[in-house]
Structures are given as structure tokens and as C-alpha cells.
Design a protein around this motif. Structure first.
Motif, PDB file in Angstrom:
ATOM      1  N   THR A  52       0.837  -1.204   0.000  1.00  0.00           N
ATOM      2  CA  THR A  52       0.000   0.000   0.000  1.00  0.00           C
ATOM      3  C   THR A  52       0.870   1.252   0.000  1.00  0.00           C
ATOM      4  N   ASN A  53       1.895   1.248   0.826  1.00  0.00           N
ATOM      5  CA  ASN A  53       2.806   2.398   0.873  1.00  0.00           C
ATOM      6  C   ASN A  53       3.549   2.570  -0.451  1.00  0.00           C
ATOM      7  N   ALA A  54       3.934   1.470  -1.085  1.00  0.00           N
ATOM      8  CA  ALA A  54       4.625   1.549  -2.376  1.00  0.00           C
ATOM      9  C   ALA A  54       3.703   2.132  -3.441  1.00  0.00           C
ATOM     10  N   ASN A  55       2.426   1.785  -3.376  1.00  0.00           N
ATOM     11  CA  ASN A  55       1.460   2.334  -4.340  1.00  0.00           C
ATOM     12  C   ASN A  55       1.334   3.843  -4.221  1.00  0.00           C
ATOM     13  N   GLN A  56       1.657   4.387  -3.065  1.00  0.00           N
ATOM     14  CA  GLN A  56       1.554   5.830  -2.842  1.00  0.00           C
ATOM     15  C   GLN A  56       2.874   6.557  -3.096  1.00  0.00           C
ATOM     16  N   GLN A  57       3.918   5.777  -3.371  1.00  0.00           N
ATOM     17  CA  GLN A  57       5.256   6.349  -3.586  1.00  0.00           C
ATOM     18  C   GLN A  57       5.347   6.959  -4.988  1.00  0.00           C
ATOM     19  N   GLN A  58       5.912   8.141  -5.066  1.00  0.00           N
ATOM     20  CA  GLN A  58       6.103   8.816  -6.353  1.00  0.00           C
ATOM     21  C   GLN A  58       7.394   8.338  -7.001  1.00  0.00           C
ATOM     22  N   GLY A  59       7.362   8.166  -8.311  1.00  0.00           N
ATOM     23  CA  GLY A  59       8.583   7.908  -9.067  1.00  0.00           C
ATOM     24  C   GLY A  59       9.098   6.479  -9.040  1.00  0.00           C
ATOM     25  N   THR A  61       9.256   2.527 -10.418  1.00  0.00           N
ATOM     26  CA  THR A  61       9.134   1.944 -11.754  1.00  0.00           C
ATOM     27  C   THR A  61       7.744   1.345 -11.957  1.00  0.00           C
ATOM     28  N   THR A  62       7.370   1.223 -13.193  1.00  0.00           N
ATOM     29  CA  THR A  62       6.079   0.627 -13.532  1.00  0.00           C
ATOM     30  C   THR A  62       6.015  -0.812 -13.041  1.00  0.00           C
ATOM     31  N   GLY A  63       7.123  -1.520 -13.154  1.00  0.00           N
ATOM     32  CA  GLY A  63       7.166  -2.916 -12.677  1.00  0.00           C
ATOM     33  C   GLY A  63       6.873  -3.013 -11.191  1.00  0.00           C
ATOM     34  N   ASP A  64       7.452  -2.117 -10.406  1.00  0.00           N
ATOM     35  CA  ASP A  64       7.201  -2.126  -8.964  1.00  0.00           C
ATOM     36  C   ASP A  64       5.787  -1.654  -8.641  1.00  0.00           C
ATOM     37  N   GLN A  65       5.272  -0.701  -9.423  1.00  0.00           N
ATOM     38  CA  GLN A  65       3.884  -0.268  -9.237  1.00  0.00           C
ATOM     39  C   GLN A  65       2.930  -1.434  -9.494  1.00  0.00           C
ATOM     40  N   ASN A  66       3.173  -2.140 -10.570  1.00  0.00           N
ATOM     41  CA  ASN A  66       2.321  -3.284 -10.912  1.00  0.00           C
ATOM     42  C   ASN A  66       2.420  -4.376  -9.850  1.00  0.00           C
ATOM     43  N   PHE A  67       3.644  -4.642  -9.399  1.00  0.00           N
ATOM     44  CA  PHE A  67       3.820  -5.652  -8.361  1.00  0.00           C
ATOM     45  C   PHE A  67       3.096  -5.240  -7.084  1.00  0.00           C
ATOM     46  N   ALA A  68       3.259  -3.992  -6.681  1.00  0.00           N
ATOM     47  CA  ALA A  68       2.638  -3.520  -5.436  1.00  0.00           C
ATOM     48  C   ALA A  68       1.114  -3.620  -5.519  1.00  0.00           C
ATOM     49  N   THR A 106      11.272  -0.575   9.186  1.00  0.00           N
ATOM     50  CA  THR A 106      11.200  -0.837   7.748  1.00  0.00           C
ATOM     51  C   THR A 106      10.604   0.360   7.024  1.00  0.00           C
ATOM     52  N   ASP A 107       9.568   0.952   7.600  1.00  0.00           N
ATOM     53  CA  ASP A 107       8.977   2.154   7.007  1.00  0.00           C
ATOM     54  C   ASP A 107      10.012   3.272   6.900  1.00  0.00           C
ATOM     55  N   ALA A 108      10.790   3.445   7.952  1.00  0.00           N
ATOM     56  CA  ALA A 108      11.829   4.484   7.949  1.00  0.00           C
ATOM     57  C   ALA A 108      12.889   4.182   6.898  1.00  0.00           C
ATOM     58  N   GLN A 109      13.242   2.913   6.749  1.00  0.00           N
ATOM     59  CA  GLN A 109      14.224   2.502   5.739  1.00  0.00           C
ATOM     60  C   GLN A 109      13.715   2.834   4.336  1.00  0.00           C
ATOM     61  N   LEU A 110      12.451   2.581   4.089  1.00  0.00           N
ATOM     62  CA  LEU A 110      11.867   2.877   2.776  1.00  0.00           C
ATOM     63  C   LEU A 110      11.739   4.384   2.544  1.00  0.00           C
ATOM     64  N   THR A 111      11.423   5.122   3.585  1.00  0.00           N
ATOM     65  CA  THR A 111      11.346   6.582   3.466  1.00  0.00           C
ATOM     66  C   THR A 111      12.716   7.154   3.120  1.00  0.00           C
ATOM     67  N   ALA A 112      13.749   6.666   3.804  1.00  0.00           N
ATOM     68  CA  ALA A 112      15.113   7.112   3.517  1.00  0.00           C
ATOM     69  C   ALA A 112      15.527   6.722   2.098  1.00  0.00           C
ATOM     70  N   ALA A 113      15.118   5.540   1.665  1.00  0.00           N
ATOM     71  CA  ALA A 113      15.444   5.100   0.304  1.00  0.00           C
ATOM     72  C   ALA A 113      14.748   5.979  -0.732  1.00  0.00           C
ATOM     73  N   GLY A 114      13.523   6.413  -0.428  1.00  0.00           N
ATOM     74  CA  GLY A 114      12.816   7.315  -1.331  1.00  0.00           C
ATOM     75  C   GLY A 114      13.538   8.642  -1.472  1.00  0.00           C
ATOM     76  N   ALA A 115      14.056   9.143  -0.368  1.00  0.00           N
ATOM     77  CA  ALA A 115      14.797  10.409  -0.398  1.00  0.00           C
ATOM     78  C   ALA A 115      16.128  10.263  -1.133  1.00  0.00           C
ATOM     79  N   THR A 117      16.638   8.236  -3.645  1.00  0.00           N
ATOM     80  CA  THR A 117      16.302   7.708  -4.969  1.00  0.00           C
ATOM     81  C   THR A 117      16.718   6.247  -5.178  1.00  0.00           C
ATOM     82  N   THR A 118      16.682   5.479  -4.109  1.00  0.00           N
ATOM     83  CA  THR A 118      16.959   4.036  -4.211  1.00  0.00           C
ATOM     84  C   THR A 118      15.745   3.235  -3.733  1.00  0.00           C
ATOM     85  N   TYR A 119      14.576   3.833  -3.839  1.00  0.00           N
ATOM     86  CA  TYR A 119      13.365   3.191  -3.327  1.00  0.00           C
ATOM     87  C   TYR A 119      13.105   1.843  -3.992  1.00  0.00           C
TER      88      TYR A 119
END
Length: 173
Positions: A52-59, A61-68, A106-115, A117-119
Motif C-alpha cells: 500500500t505504501n509503495a502504491n503511494q510512492q512517487q517515481g 518503476t512501472t514494474g514495482d507499481q504493478n507488483f505492489a 522498515t517504514d523508515a528505511q523505505l522513506t530514507a530510500a525514497g529520499a 532515490t533508491t526506493y
């Protein structure tokens, strides 16, 4: 042939029938390992949360959007069936219980990865690890389940998880 003896046989017979009913129900429901099913539902909830959080993430890849999106739908359906199974076997399940495995780290790790650009890479690594844990939990629960309904549910969840892993491991397009 006394009335007292007849009065004792009828309640005794009812008790025997009640015990027999409980034993037979236990054989078919497999409800003796409900804590393992709760753990499976918690794993499902954690994966739904991540998808759900990945679906709300900007930027991403389409592959990850589809998977999420696929993971969110598949796991939500699987969790609904697991919760229904638990409730049918007398286990009360609420959102607080289901949320116990959701990790703020894990949420914090993903937030940091988004910042940074390694999300996408971080999301894939985390999902692979969490799906592997989920599959392992399904296998463990299946081995300890004797009821046909519980085993069918776990087998279906396992097959869905394998499809998700296949989609996650597919090369990006």
C-alpha cells in the motif's frame, strides 16, 4: 430398568455425543494451531502495508507499481480468507493484533530510500525477504495443520505467494 438408571443414561449419552462432536469438529477444522494462522495473517498484514505504501510512492518503476498493486489485492484477499478461518474457529482477530508485525524501522528505511532515490531496489529487497518469511510461515503452518479446510487455505496462499515472488523476480521492462 429403574427410572433412576434411565435418568442417568440419557445425560451420559448426551455427554458422550457432545465429546464425539467436539473431537470430530477438531479433526476437520484443524483449529489447534490457531496461533500459527494468526502469525500468517500478521505476515499478510505487513506485506499489505508495504504494498500500500509503495502504491503511494512517487517515481517508482512501472514494474514495482504493478507488483505492489497485485500484491496488495492478492494479499488482502488471502488475509480476508485467513481471518474468516480464524473467526470460524473461535479466534477473535482485530486490527491491533494484525498490526503487530508492521515495522516502523522498515517504514523508515523505505522513506530514507525514497529520499535517496533508491526506493525501487530497497523495496524489492525488503519484499523478497518478507515474502520469503511469509512462505516459510505458510509451510510451517501447513505441516502442523491436519484439517482439510486449513490446509486448502494455506495451499492457496502458498501458490499466490509463489506467483508474487515470480513477479517480483521478473526482469524489469
Amino acid at each position: 430398568d429403574s427410572i433412576g438408571m434411565r435418568a442417568g443414561i440419557i445425560p451420559g449419552g448426551l455427554v458422550v455425543l457432545l465429546i464425539l462432536f467436539i473431537v470430530i469438529k477438531g479433526l476437520f477444522s484443524g483449529g489447534g494451531n490457531l496461533p500459527l494462522f494468526v502469525s500468517v495473517a500478521q505476515d499478510q498484514h505487513e506485506l499489505i502495508h508495504l504494498a500500500t505504501n509503495a502504491n503511494q510512492q512517487q517515481g517508482i518503476t512501472t514494474g514495482d507499481q504493478n507488483f505492489a498493486a497485485t500484491a496488495q489485492l492478492s494479499l488482502t484477499s488471502a488475509q480476508a480468507a485467513t481471518v474468516k478461518y480464524l473467526v470460524a474457529n473461535g479466534k477473535k482477530v482485530d486490527i491491533k493484533l494484525l498490526s503487530l508485525k508492521v515495522s516502523t524501522a522498515t517504514d523508515a528505511q523505505l522513506t530514507a530510500a525514497g529520499a535517496a532515490t533508491t526506493y525501487d531496489q530497497t523495496f524489492q529487497q525488503i519484499m523478497k525477504a518478507k515474502l520469503a518469511t511469509y512462505v516459510s510461515g505458510l509451510q510451517q503452518t501447513y505441516k502442523q495443520t491436519t484439517g482439510k479446510n486449513g490446509r486448502a487455505l494455506l495451499n492457496n496462499d502458498y501458490n499466490q505467494a509463489q506467483l508474487l515472488l515470480t513477479q517480483l523476480n521478473a526482469p524489469s521492462q
